[in-house]
Motif scaffolding. Structure first.
Motif, PDB file in Angstrom:
ATOM      1  N   THR A  80       5.004  37.128  11.178  1.00 31.72           N
ATOM      2  CA  THR A  80       5.480  36.456  11.848  1.00 31.72           C
ATOM      3  C   THR A  80       5.169  34.656  11.409  1.00 31.72           C
ATOM      4  O   THR A  80       4.858  34.794  10.491  1.00 31.72           O
ATOM      5  CB  THR A  80       5.017  36.189  12.995  1.00 31.72           C
ATOM      6  N   LEU A  94      14.828  39.662  13.484  1.00 38.39           N
ATOM      7  CA  LEU A  94      14.704  38.111  13.480  1.00 38.39           C
ATOM      8  C   LEU A  94      15.540  37.365  14.120  1.00 38.39           C
ATOM      9  O   LEU A  94      15.174  36.072  14.153  1.00 38.39           O
ATOM     10  CB  LEU A  94      15.139  37.408  11.495  1.00 38.39           C
ATOM     11  N   VAL A  95      16.366  37.337  14.535  1.00 33.67           N
ATOM     12  CA  VAL A  95      17.120  36.885  15.831  1.00 33.67           C
ATOM     13  C   VAL A  95      17.256  38.102  16.684  1.00 33.67           C
ATOM     14  O   VAL A  95      17.133  38.968  17.190  1.00 33.67           O
ATOM     15  CB  VAL A  95      18.599  35.629  15.111  1.00 33.67           C
ATOM     16  N   SER A 155      18.264  32.377  -2.944  1.00 36.84           N
ATOM     17  CA  SER A 155      16.901  31.677  -2.729  1.00 36.84           C
ATOM     18  C   SER A 155      16.097  32.392  -3.727  1.00 36.84           C
ATOM     19  O   SER A 155      16.461  33.301  -3.807  1.00 36.84           O
ATOM     20  CB  SER A 155      16.533  32.453  -1.195  1.00 36.84           C
ATOM     21  N   TYR A 156      14.692  31.768  -3.390  1.00 39.66           N
ATOM     22  CA  TYR A 156      13.605  32.150  -4.735  1.00 39.66           C
ATOM     23  C   TYR A 156      12.317  31.506  -4.606  1.00 39.66           C
ATOM     24  O   TYR A 156      12.836  30.680  -3.799  1.00 39.66           O
ATOM     25  CB  TYR A 156      13.929  31.698  -6.291  1.00 39.66           C
ATOM     26  N   ARG A 187      11.333  45.230   9.930  1.00 35.11           N
ATOM     27  CA  ARG A 187      10.841  44.567   8.537  1.00 35.11           C
ATOM     28  C   ARG A 187      10.024  45.197   7.538  1.00 35.11           C
ATOM     29  O   ARG A 187       9.709  45.057   6.530  1.00 35.11           O
ATOM     30  CB  ARG A 187      10.659  43.253   8.938  1.00 35.11           C
ATOM     31  N   TYR A 226      25.223  32.527  20.567  1.00 31.16           N
ATOM     32  CA  TYR A 226      24.645  31.217  19.856  1.00 31.16           C
ATOM     33  C   TYR A 226      24.850  30.345  20.967  1.00 31.16           C
ATOM     34  O   TYR A 226      26.542  29.654  20.886  1.00 31.16           O
ATOM     35  CB  TYR A 226      25.810  30.937  18.956  1.00 31.16           C
ATOM     36  N   LEU A 240      13.788  33.192   4.256  1.00 29.26           N
ATOM     37  CA  LEU A 240      13.753  35.101   4.293  1.00 29.26           C
ATOM     38  C   LEU A 240      13.337  36.040   3.542  1.00 29.26           C
ATOM     39  O   LEU A 240      12.993  36.951   3.747  1.00 29.26           O
ATOM     40  CB  LEU A 240      15.748  35.185   4.766  1.00 29.26           C
ATOM     41  N   PHE A 241      12.303  35.268   2.876  1.00 29.33           N
ATOM     42  CA  PHE A 241      11.946  35.796   2.085  1.00 29.33           C
ATOM     43  C   PHE A 241      10.696  36.902   2.232  1.00 29.33           C
ATOM     44  O   PHE A 241       9.698  37.510   2.532  1.00 29.33           O
ATOM     45  CB  PHE A 241      11.361  35.699  -0.049  1.00 29.33           C
ATOM     46  N   TYR A 242      10.305  35.828   3.108  1.00 26.91           N
ATOM     47  CA  TYR A 242       8.988  35.771   4.167  1.00 26.91           C
ATOM     48  C   TYR A 242       9.182  36.646   5.493  1.00 26.91           C
ATOM     49  O   TYR A 242       8.316  37.973   5.386  1.00 26.91           O
ATOM     50  CB  TYR A 242       7.658  34.535   4.327  1.00 26.91           C
ATOM     51  N   PHE A 243      10.218  36.007   6.449  1.00 24.83           N
ATOM     52  CA  PHE A 243      10.399  36.534   7.114  1.00 24.83           C
ATOM     53  C   PHE A 243      11.222  38.091   7.358  1.00 24.83           C
ATOM     54  O   PHE A 243      10.711  38.971   8.666  1.00 24.83           O
ATOM     55  CB  PHE A 243      11.384  35.579   8.063  1.00 24.83           C
ATOM     56  N   SER A 244      11.619  38.294   6.275  1.00 18.98           N
ATOM     57  CA  SER A 244      12.668  39.472   6.082  1.00 18.98           C
ATOM     58  C   SER A 244      11.379  40.665   6.181  1.00 18.98           C
ATOM     59  O   SER A 244      11.172  42.006   6.083  1.00 18.98           O
ATOM     60  CB  SER A 244      13.872  39.721   5.023  1.00 18.98           C
ATOM     61  N   PRO A 301      15.510  27.901  10.671  1.00 16.46           N
ATOM     62  CA  PRO A 301      16.035  28.786   9.560  1.00 16.46           C
ATOM     63  C   PRO A 301      16.413  30.395  10.452  1.00 16.46           C
ATOM     64  O   PRO A 301      17.848  31.455   9.837  1.00 16.46           O
ATOM     65  CB  PRO A 301      15.438  28.785   7.859  1.00 16.46           C
ATOM     66  N   THR A 302      16.307  31.231  10.880  1.00 17.58           N
ATOM     67  CA  THR A 302      16.010  31.804  11.616  1.00 17.58           C
ATOM     68  C   THR A 302      17.076  33.045  12.744  1.00 17.58           C
ATOM     69  O   THR A 302      17.163  33.075  13.236  1.00 17.58           O
ATOM     70  CB  THR A 302      14.703  33.135  11.590  1.00 17.58           C
ATOM     71  N   ARG A 303      16.541  31.288  13.634  1.00 19.90           N
ATOM     72  CA  ARG A 303      17.507  31.406  15.040  1.00 19.90           C
ATOM     73  C   ARG A 303      19.331  31.705  14.776  1.00 19.90           C
ATOM     74  O   ARG A 303      19.736  31.731  15.813  1.00 19.90           O
ATOM     75  CB  ARG A 303      16.918  30.231  15.782  1.00 19.90           C
ATOM     76  N   VAL A 304      19.298  31.067  13.657  1.00 19.91           N
ATOM     77  CA  VAL A 304      21.628  30.740  13.395  1.00 19.91           C
ATOM     78  C   VAL A 304      21.483  31.767  12.404  1.00 19.91           C
ATOM     79  O   VAL A 304      20.765  31.852  12.109  1.00 19.91           O
ATOM     80  CB  VAL A 304      21.593  29.489  13.598  1.00 19.91           C
ATOM     81  N   ARG A 312      13.642  24.198   0.224  1.00 19.47           N
ATOM     82  CA  ARG A 312      14.810  23.504  -0.566  1.00 19.47           C
ATOM     83  C   ARG A 312      15.400  24.607  -1.366  1.00 19.47           C
ATOM     84  O   ARG A 312      16.365  24.850  -1.286  1.00 19.47           O
ATOM     85  CB  ARG A 312      14.203  22.825  -1.625  1.00 19.47           C
ATOM     86  N   THR A 313      14.484  26.150  -1.301  1.00 15.90           N
ATOM     87  CA  THR A 313      14.889  26.988  -2.518  1.00 15.90           C
ATOM     88  C   THR A 313      15.235  28.238  -1.428  1.00 15.90           C
ATOM     89  O   THR A 313      15.610  29.492  -2.001  1.00 15.90           O
ATOM     90  CB  THR A 313      13.493  27.864  -2.949  1.00 15.90           C
ATOM     91  N   ARG A 314      15.015  28.071   0.065  1.00 22.29           N
ATOM     92  CA  ARG A 314      15.838  29.018   0.973  1.00 22.29           C
ATOM     93  C   ARG A 314      14.883  30.298   0.903  1.00 22.29           C
ATOM     94  O   ARG A 314      15.464  31.343   1.110  1.00 22.29           O
ATOM     95  CB  ARG A 314      17.537  29.282   0.880  1.00 22.29           C
ATOM     96  N   ALA A 315      13.355  30.085   1.476  1.00 21.44           N
ATOM     97  CA  ALA A 315      13.001  31.018   0.550  1.00 21.44           C
ATOM     98  C   ALA A 315      12.270  31.591   1.975  1.00 21.44           C
ATOM     99  O   ALA A 315      11.310  32.377   1.093  1.00 21.44           O
ATOM    100  CB  ALA A 315      11.512  30.618  -0.358  1.00 21.44           C
ATOM    101  N   ASP A 322      10.295  25.391   0.121  1.00 24.57           N
ATOM    102  CA  ASP A 322      10.622  26.765   0.708  1.00 24.57           C
ATOM    103  C   ASP A 322      12.341  26.653   1.343  1.00 24.57           C
ATOM    104  O   ASP A 322      12.704  27.348   1.363  1.00 24.57           O
ATOM    105  CB  ASP A 322       9.634  27.718   1.807  1.00 24.57           C
ATOM    106  N   LEU A 356       3.258  41.006   0.643  1.00 25.05           N
ATOM    107  CA  LEU A 356       3.995  40.534   1.907  1.00 25.05           C
ATOM    108  C   LEU A 356       4.375  42.146   2.326  1.00 25.05           C
ATOM    109  O   LEU A 356       3.778  41.954   3.782  1.00 25.05           O
ATOM    110  CB  LEU A 356       5.028  39.469   1.782  1.00 25.05           C
TER     111      LEU A 356
END
Lengths: 354, 328
Positions: A165, B71-72, B105-106, B94, B33, A157-161, A351-354, A152-155, A150, B122
């Motif tokens: 939690t 998210l932030v 991303s994927y 959300r 920040y 945001l798919f979860y956290f959007s 990844p979601t903090r910044v 590596r593939t920057r996934a 996740d 989800l």
């Protein structure tokens, strides 16, 4: 464009409650992991020891009447040697040897008294050796890519959007590992227990051994929680799953090696030197004699994760009775789990903090 | 009925996005920040339709989007999205927002349809319904047989469409799209914009964050410009496009010099842009009609003769410049 394309259409329906969203992550992870050919082979292999233990239950329950046979005596000796390293094993094996010499009715009563300890010993043997090693291998196959891919593939945001939690994300990923670990520890152990009950002369054995299923569940939890937390922590520290895999195997292997080296070294130091003969003519020493004369020094459990787990599991199965002996291992495992979860939480939320 | 009540019947939300209540309402929102202030006293109201969120790199667009999704956490201020408090009800937000991420991303190890189905689940769709809906949305997004291929084998354009599909699979009333057309060829870009327009026509509110100004001009109803964390401009695109004084713009086929000379002979002052566009500072329609005649006389073909509009690019650059000078 497909012939049936109707453009955009809305959707109406009932949504599942938020509380069950982690389950979606878990089932998806389980499904993806199941595609691994090696995992399926490993799981198959992991059930082989359960069959061996099943044979143990079978022999104990079905051959009580022929305990005086020399073949049974040989089997018992073999079993005694195999489990001699386990806590309380000697007294259990001695008890069985003594029971052999008793008349039939008294023998049956004595064996019934021993049943709880024998079953616990069989289950602990199952938990410790085959499943302990297989656990390391199976987690090493499943866990490393769970979070690192996740990353590596920057996934993320798919979860956290979505209404998920960080805790639910971690829970979902952990459940993937738990599922497979339970398939090789808790499930076969409970099956073994049921098998033992079914082979028993009457259902009174349930009264004698009712606590064993609970102990199986607790021992499984002790195995599952720290190992999963550690494995996921490694996975969250890198976007390359192979590095997470290396770290995972290294921790177990190095711990084991360190334990062996320190234990052997300490045992040799503690052994009284026989006028230098040991050093000069070490090749001529009877190893069996050393082992019998010098019990292995068990002071280095805390350097090896697997040995700490074994120790705590021994206590859970009621075979390790000295709490002060188990406490350091339990505390270290607990601290390690908290540390791993803390790091995991930080890494997952990064990844979601910044 | 407000959005909070509507959220109970989540699926009715889209029918009400034309309501007058702002979908996004922010008051004095500030986000730091460390010592750096990335959102500076942001107060904003966004309603239905398509709203373009513009700003130079590092202006705070992505942070604003992350704040909107909960998210932030923000440092000061307050806000609501679809009637849900940003501080306390981020999860509900959300659940009702579709977000298309900017990054490439994927989800690894699964096919396109599995990924969209997974995201649908989800979002709370039942398993089978999620699969049905995933296929429906992939049809809408123009992903055909490729949907059965592993996502890792997709091209950038395909992944872009897949990200769009996962954002709309649960039929959210509000969409936040971060650079939806980046990496797309002109034809696919056109299709993507048309899909956005279709969604807007279905009553979805869309917040479109992009650097591509022609995209904004094509699909947006409103524009928000953010510079250095401050909102510099919130206006309807129609109002922004209207020039300060009425004028007409003439585009010709070939060289415009002959036509310019001819117009100037009539004592009409014109301005000519580098692109060759002639601007007539008049609202007099008789003059406009005569331009056709003059063009015919000098044998110049007119490509277009339309009321002048302000360039969004110029508006954007002015806002950025103003923002920077205000900071210094």
């Amino acid at each position: 464009m497909p012939i049936h394309d109707l453009g955009y259409r809305g959707w109406k329906g009932k949504l599942s409650p938020y509380a069950m969203r982690w389950w979606v992550i878990a089932t998806n992870g389980i499904k993806i992991a199941w595609r691994s050919f090696w995992l399926r082979r490993m799981l198959l292999l992991a059930w082989a020891p359960a069959l061996t233990m099943g044979l143990g239950f079978f022999l104990y329950e079905q051959y009580r009447d022929v305990f005086e046979d020399p073949q049974t005596a040989m089997l018992l000796d073999g079993f005694g040697r195999a489990v001699s390293i386990l806590p309380n094993a000697d007294s259990v094996v001695d008890g069985m040897q003594e029971a052999r010499r008793l008349p039939l009715l008294e023998r049956q009563a004595a064996l019934a008294d021993l049943r709880h300890d024998v079953w616990a010993l069989l289950l602990l043997t199952f938990f410790r050796y085959p499943q302990g090693v297989l656990m390391v291998l199976i987690v090493g196959l499943i866990a490393p890519p769970l979070i690192s891919s996740d990353l590596r593939t920057r996934a993320f945001l798919f979860y956290f959007s979505r209404p998920i939690t960080h805790g639910e994300y971690i829970l979902g990923k952990a459940a993937v590992v738990w599922c497979y670990l339970m398939m090789i520890t808790m499930v076969p152990s409970l099956v073994l227990y049921v098998f033992g009950v079914l082979l028993s002369p009457d259902l009174s054995v349930v009264y004698d051994t009712w606590d064993l299923p609970i102990r199986i569940i607790i021992a499984s939890a002790i195995l599952l929680i720290p190992t999963t937390a550690l494995a996921l922590m490694f996975s969250s520290l890198t976007s390359e799953s192979r590095f997470a895999g290396y770290a995972w195997f290294s921790v177990w292997a190095l711990g084991w090696v360190a334990y062996l080296i320190l234990t052997v070294a300490t045992t040799n130091i503690d052994r009284p030197m026989r006028s230098g003969r040991f050093a000069v003519e070490s090749h001529s020493i009877d190893i069996q004699e050393i082992v019998e004369e010098q019990p292995i020094v068990e002071g280095w459990t805390e350097v090896s994760l697997i040995h700490m787990l074994w120790k705590v599991e021994g206590y859970v199965f009621g075979l390790e009775e000295d709490v002060s002996d188990v406490l350091p291992s339990a505390v270290i495992l607990l601290l390690l789990t908290f540390f791993a979860i803390y790091v995991l939480q930080r890494r997952v939320s990064a990844p979601t903090r910044v | 009925m407000n959005y909070r009540e509507l959220a109970v019947c989540y699926n009715c939300l889209s029918d009400f996005t034309m309501a007058k209540n702002p979908l996004i309402h922010l008051e004095h929102l500030t986000k730091y920040y460390g010592a750096m202030r990335v959102l500076d006293d942001v107060s904003l109201e966004i309603g239905s339709g398509v709203t373009g969120l513009l700003g130079p790199n590092g202006a705070g667009k992505s942070t604003l989007i992350k704040v909107l999704l909960g998210l932030v956490r923000f440092s000061n201020g307050s806000g609501e999205v679809l009637g849900f408090s940003l501080r306390r009800e981020a999860r509900n937000i959300r659940a009702n927002v579709g977000y298309m991420v900017e990054d490439d991303s994927y989800l690894a190890g699964i096919s396109g349809v599995e990924m969209v189905r997974f995201v649908a689940r989800l979002s709370g769709l039942p398993s089978i319904e999620g699969l049905r809906r995933a296929h429906e949305i992939l049809d809408f997004c123009g992903i055909e047989q490729e949907r059965y291929r592993n996502v890792e084998t997709y091209s950038t354009g395909m992944r872009q469409k897949l990200k769009f599909a996962q954002a709309i699979v649960h039929d959210p009333p509000l969409l936040v799209l971060d650079e939806p057309t980046s990496g797309l060829d002109p034809e696919e870009r056109e299709r993507m914009l048309s899909r956005i327009r279709v969604l807007a026509n279905h009553g979805k509110a869309v917040l479109l964050s992009t650097h591509i100004l022609p995209d904004v001009q094509t699909v947006c109803d409103d524009v928000v410009i953010i510079v250095n964390g401050r909102i510099r401009l919130v206006e309807k695109l129609e109002v922004l496009s209207r020039p300060a004084s009425p004028a007409y713009q003439v585009r010709v086929i070939g060289q415009p010099d002959a036509l310019i000379s001819r117009i100037q002979q009539e004592n009409i002052e014109v301005t000519v842009a580098e692109s060759g566009v002639i601007t007539l500072p008049t609202s007099d329609e008789t003059v406009v009609k005569r331009v056709w005649k003059w063009a015919d006389e000098v044998e110049v073909g007119i490509r277009s003769l339309v009321p002048a509009k302000n360039s969004l690019e110029q508006i954007f650059l002015d806002a950025v410049r103003e923002g920077k000078s205000a900071n210094t």
